[in-house]
Design a protein around this motif. Structure first.
Motif, PDB file in Angstrom:
ATOM      1  N   MET A  74       0.815  -1.209   0.000  1.00 43.33           N
ATOM      2  CA  MET A  74       0.000   0.000   0.000  1.00 43.33           C
ATOM      3  C   MET A  74       0.857   1.271   0.000  1.00 43.33           C
ATOM      4  O   MET A  74       0.520   2.257  -0.644  1.00 43.33           O
ATOM      5  CB  MET A  74      -0.944   0.007   1.209  1.00 43.33           C
ATOM      6  CG  MET A  74      -1.975   1.105   1.183  1.00 43.33           C
ATOM      7  SD  MET A  74      -3.037   1.110  -0.293  1.00 43.33           S
ATOM      8  CE  MET A  74      -4.020  -0.365  -0.005  1.00 43.33           C
ATOM      9  N   ASP A  75       1.969   1.278   0.732  1.00 43.34           N
ATOM     10  CA  ASP A  75       2.823   2.466   0.766  1.00 43.34           C
ATOM     11  C   ASP A  75       3.288   2.820  -0.640  1.00 43.34           C
ATOM     12  O   ASP A  75       3.214   3.983  -1.068  1.00 43.34           O
ATOM     13  CB  ASP A  75       4.044   2.230   1.648  1.00 43.34           C
ATOM     14  CG  ASP A  75       3.680   1.938   3.076  1.00 43.34           C
ATOM     15  OD1 ASP A  75       4.251   2.563   3.974  1.00 43.34           O
ATOM     16  OD2 ASP A  75       2.807   1.085   3.293  1.00 43.34           O
ATOM     17  N   ASP A  76       3.775   1.808  -1.357  1.00 49.79           N
ATOM     18  CA  ASP A  76       4.278   2.057  -2.707  1.00 49.79           C
ATOM     19  C   ASP A  76       3.156   2.528  -3.620  1.00 49.79           C
ATOM     20  O   ASP A  76       3.344   3.418  -4.456  1.00 49.79           O
ATOM     21  CB  ASP A  76       4.919   0.790  -3.289  1.00 49.79           C
ATOM     22  CG  ASP A  76       6.209   0.436  -2.575  1.00 49.79           C
ATOM     23  OD1 ASP A  76       6.630  -0.735  -2.659  1.00 49.79           O
ATOM     24  OD2 ASP A  76       6.792   1.322  -1.924  1.00 49.79           O
ATOM     25  N   LEU A 108       0.273   4.037  -2.808  1.00 48.50           N
ATOM     26  CA  LEU A 108      -0.151   5.403  -2.486  1.00 48.50           C
ATOM     27  C   LEU A 108       0.875   6.416  -2.977  1.00 48.50           C
ATOM     28  O   LEU A 108       0.518   7.473  -3.519  1.00 48.50           O
ATOM     29  CB  LEU A 108      -0.354   5.552  -0.977  1.00 48.50           C
ATOM     30  CG  LEU A 108      -1.650   4.974  -0.413  1.00 48.50           C
ATOM     31  CD1 LEU A 108      -1.629   5.005   1.112  1.00 48.50           C
ATOM     32  CD2 LEU A 108      -2.859   5.745  -0.921  1.00 48.50           C
ATOM     33  N   GLN A 109       2.133   6.102  -2.785  1.00 52.41           N
ATOM     34  CA  GLN A 109       3.166   7.026  -3.246  1.00 52.41           C
ATOM     35  C   GLN A 109       3.090   7.174  -4.759  1.00 52.41           C
ATOM     36  O   GLN A 109       3.181   8.280  -5.293  1.00 52.41           O
ATOM     37  CB  GLN A 109       4.547   6.519  -2.832  1.00 52.41           C
ATOM     38  CG  GLN A 109       5.670   7.460  -3.255  1.00 52.41           C
ATOM     39  CD  GLN A 109       7.010   7.060  -2.679  1.00 52.41           C
ATOM     40  OE1 GLN A 109       7.074   6.330  -1.688  1.00 52.41           O
ATOM     41  NE2 GLN A 109       8.074   7.533  -3.281  1.00 52.41           N
ATOM     42  N   PHE A 154       0.107   9.476  -5.709  1.00 58.38           N
ATOM     43  CA  PHE A 154       0.257  10.912  -5.455  1.00 58.38           C
ATOM     44  C   PHE A 154       1.419  11.529  -6.223  1.00 58.38           C
ATOM     45  O   PHE A 154       1.401  12.716  -6.534  1.00 58.38           O
ATOM     46  CB  PHE A 154       0.355  11.175  -3.956  1.00 58.38           C
ATOM     47  CG  PHE A 154      -0.987  11.123  -3.287  1.00 58.38           C
ATOM     48  CD1 PHE A 154      -1.434   9.970  -2.666  1.00 58.38           C
ATOM     49  CD2 PHE A 154      -1.826  12.224  -3.310  1.00 58.38           C
ATOM     50  CE1 PHE A 154      -2.695   9.905  -2.087  1.00 58.38           C
ATOM     51  CE2 PHE A 154      -3.087  12.181  -2.729  1.00 58.38           C
ATOM     52  CZ  PHE A 154      -3.520  11.023  -2.112  1.00 58.38           C
ATOM     53  N   VAL A 155       2.404  10.752  -6.532  1.00 60.48           N
ATOM     54  CA  VAL A 155       3.457  11.286  -7.406  1.00 60.48           C
ATOM     55  C   VAL A 155       2.859  11.606  -8.773  1.00 60.48           C
ATOM     56  O   VAL A 155       3.152  12.648  -9.373  1.00 60.48           O
ATOM     57  CB  VAL A 155       4.621  10.283  -7.519  1.00 60.48           C
ATOM     58  CG1 VAL A 155       5.523  10.647  -8.694  1.00 60.48           C
ATOM     59  CG2 VAL A 155       5.424  10.266  -6.227  1.00 60.48           C
TER      60      VAL A 155
END
Lengths: 200, 407
Positions: free
Chosen positions: A53-55, A57-58, A61-62
């Motif tokens: 999920m971190d990757d 989401l990043q 938004f990037v």
């Protein structure tokens, strides 16, 4: 959301985007905080876990900040961001990284959770649901999860997936049919999808 | 219990969210980076969500530093005793009498330097594009999308026609809503009449003269379209062009240094007026055909202004109700408030958003009437073709057909 509230949100979006593009301190953080919860929830409901999920989401938004200048305010900022999130999810599914390992339930569970029988059964049902969704096409899985699990109207699902309403309806219907077919031999899954418009 | 309720979202730990936020913000910085801009004192106006009004924002501040030098040749505009309308491509500007300003374009942004007089702007949401600035002395108005007017004389006044702004100055803050004015003389916010008798729109007549010069000496007179290079998609292409203004009689105007004034032809050289009766007859006939309004159309300027605010809000929804609200807004703007430009924009928005709407015939007819009000020119004929193509029958269809054949 009422028309008046939607209007207020639209105003705030315009100001926030303008501040971001002006490079004002804190604007990018504000935009991220305003939309991360919704994007996280959508991705979670599509994929079924917080794995990667971190990757994800990043990556979402990037892309948001990289193409923010192209937002023309014809759609709401939330809808525009959701389209990006759905594309990221689609690529993730298509790359077959979304298969849930059998032991992922324990990884995601809070450490102090009391594992009662009922809750364990519910979590097992969710695990089997997403294992079943894994058998669907990426487009079908997206349409079904966005409509049935994320609770979005068909028209909205069509808009953010870039498909027609007719095609979206068909994908959802096929996904339901496939799930009910799988659930016929699985009482845990059957109980979970019992209220999903069935197979017709 | 729905499937949504059966699939609760597992939240992410706070420490995980914080790390993610740091990475995202760090990655965003170079993506959002722009060419360095001159700093300005942060009299930033926050957009107040006074949601009874349209989606507009204005930031007013004291700008001590000008934006970078223009990337393209600046254009100077000056009017004499009559006002006019200028289409910048990014905004429509109603220019009052005895007004002088310069238009400067920089890196996709646009700045209007008001030397004296009155300008009233209608600016659509900028979202994504560099802002539009109006500078009047040491007051800067940063525009996201709004309808407002700036006057510069002995003081600077900012009058908002629709939207809500907060004005920050000298540590004080004032909230200015549509129908109110802020003045630099006392920082007070006062209510103004819905239709200002001294505003540029009221001063504009069909005989207004306008001059424009560029550094290469190009001169234009009459209606101005100062939009971006031809071919760019902008307001000028989506809206009705400025009305054709016949040349004015010569006036004793003193040009500023470096500026040349184009006067209209002298009385002796004025060409004979074209034969009026057929044109006037046809325009009179167009006006004579009633435009049925929406139910409960507001009477009176104050009521109409309030009605327009409500209709504008309702028009942002979807479906048949939004279509009806947008038609009602256009009708109010045209028939009750006399704001042809705003009405045409509303009508164009209706045609784009609701091509099969229930009010389409009335929309296209009102559009034809507005565009043909001043002259039966090309935009007027195009509007007539548009109406005729959809609704060829009846009295209106016959009239529209005659308009398409007029010259």
């Amino acid at each position: 959301m009422s028309t008046v509230a939607a209007h207020a949100a639209y105003l705030e979006d315009i100001v926030l985007v303008d501040h971001c593009l002006d490079g004002q301190a804190g604007a990018a953080r504000d935009l991220f905080r305003r939309h991360r919860g919704r994007v996280h929830a959508t991705l979670y409901r599509v994929l079924g876990s917080n794995r990667d999920m971190d990757d994800l989401l990043q990556e979402v938004f990037v892309q948001v900040f990289g193409s923010l200048r192209s937002w023309r305010a014809e759609a709401s900022l939330a809808t525009w961001i959701d389209r990006i999130a759905v594309r990221v999810a689609w690529r993730h599914i298509a790359s077959r990284k979304a298969r849930i390992p059998l032991d992922l339930v324990e990884i995601d569970a809070p450490s102090d959770e009391v594992v009662g029988t009922r809750r364990a059964a519910a979590r097992e049902g969710v695990r089997r649901l997403y294992a079943a969704l894994d058998t669907l096409s990426p487009a079908g899985r997206l349409a079904f999860t966005l409509h049935e699990i994320d609770g979005r109207p068909l028209a909205e699902v069509a808009e953010i997936t870039g498909a027609s309403v007719t095609a979206t309806k068909l994908r959802v219907w096929r996904a339901r049919r496939a799930l009910h077919a799988l659930a016929a031999g699985d009482p845990v899954l059957r109980e979970l999808v019992a209220d999903v418009g069935g197979g017709s | 219990m729905s499937l949504r309720d059966r699939v609760p979202v597992e939240p992410l730990a706070e420490v995980r969210l914080d790390r993610l936020e740091q990475r995202v913000v760090a990655a965003a910085a170079p993506l959002l980076a722009r060419p360095r801009r001159a700093p300005w004192t942060p009299w930033l106006v926050a957009a107040a969500a006074a949601v009874a009004t349209a989606a507009v924002v204005v930031a007013v501040g004291v700008d001590r530093h000008r934006p970078p030098v223009a990337a393209s040749a600046p254009v100077s505009v000056a009017t004499d005793a009559h006002g006019t309308r200028v289409d910048l491509g990014d905004a429509l500007v109603d220019v009052g009498p005895d007004t002088r300003f310069e238009v400067v374009r920089t890196d996709g942004g646009i700045a209007l330097e008001l030397a004296a007089g009155d300008v009233a702007l209608e600016v659509p949401p900028r979202a994504g594009r560099p802002p539009l600035w109006v500078h009047a002395g040491d007051v800067g108005v940063r525009v996201v999308g709004t309808g407002f007017r700036v006057h510069r004389g002995d003081r600077v006044d900012v009058e908002v026609t629709h939207g809500v702004v907060e004005v920050h100055r000298a540590g004080e803050r004032a909230r200015v809503a549509g129908g109110q004015r802020w003045s630099s003389s006392d920082g007070a916010v006062v209510a103004v009449a819905a239709a200002s008798p001294t505003g540029p729109a009221a001063a504009r007549t069909a005989t207004g003269a306008t001059t424009a010069t560029t550094d290469d000496g190009t001169i234009a007179a009459g209606p101005l379209s100062l939009g971006p290079a031809a071919g760019a998609v902008g307001l000028a292409e989506r809206r009705a062009p400025a009305l054709t203004v016949p040349p004015a009689p010569p006036r004793p105007t003193r040009p500023a240094p470096g500026e040349r004034t184009v006067r209209g032809p002298s009385a002796a050289a004025t060409p004979p007026a074209p034969p009026a009766p057929p044109v006037l007859d046809l325009r009179a006939e167009l006006v004579a055909v009633a435009v049925p309004g929406p139910p409960g159309a507001a009477a009176g300027t104050d009521a109409a202004t309030r009605a327009a605010a409500y209709q504008r809000t309702a028009a942002t929804a979807r479906g048949a109700d939004a279509a009806a609200a947008l038609w009602a807004l256009a009708h109010t703007q045209a028939m009750a408030l006399g704001k042809d430009g705003e009405a045409l924009r509303s009508l164009d928005a209706y045609v784009r958003r609701f091509p099969s709407g229930a009010e389409t015939e009335s929309v296209l007819w009102l559009r034809l009437r507005l565009l043909c009000r001043r002259n039966l020119d090309e935009p007027c004929r195009v509007a007539a073709h548009a109406y005729l193509g959809r609704f060829p029958g009846g009295t209106r269809g016959a009239l529209a057909a005659r308009v398409t054949q007029s010259r």
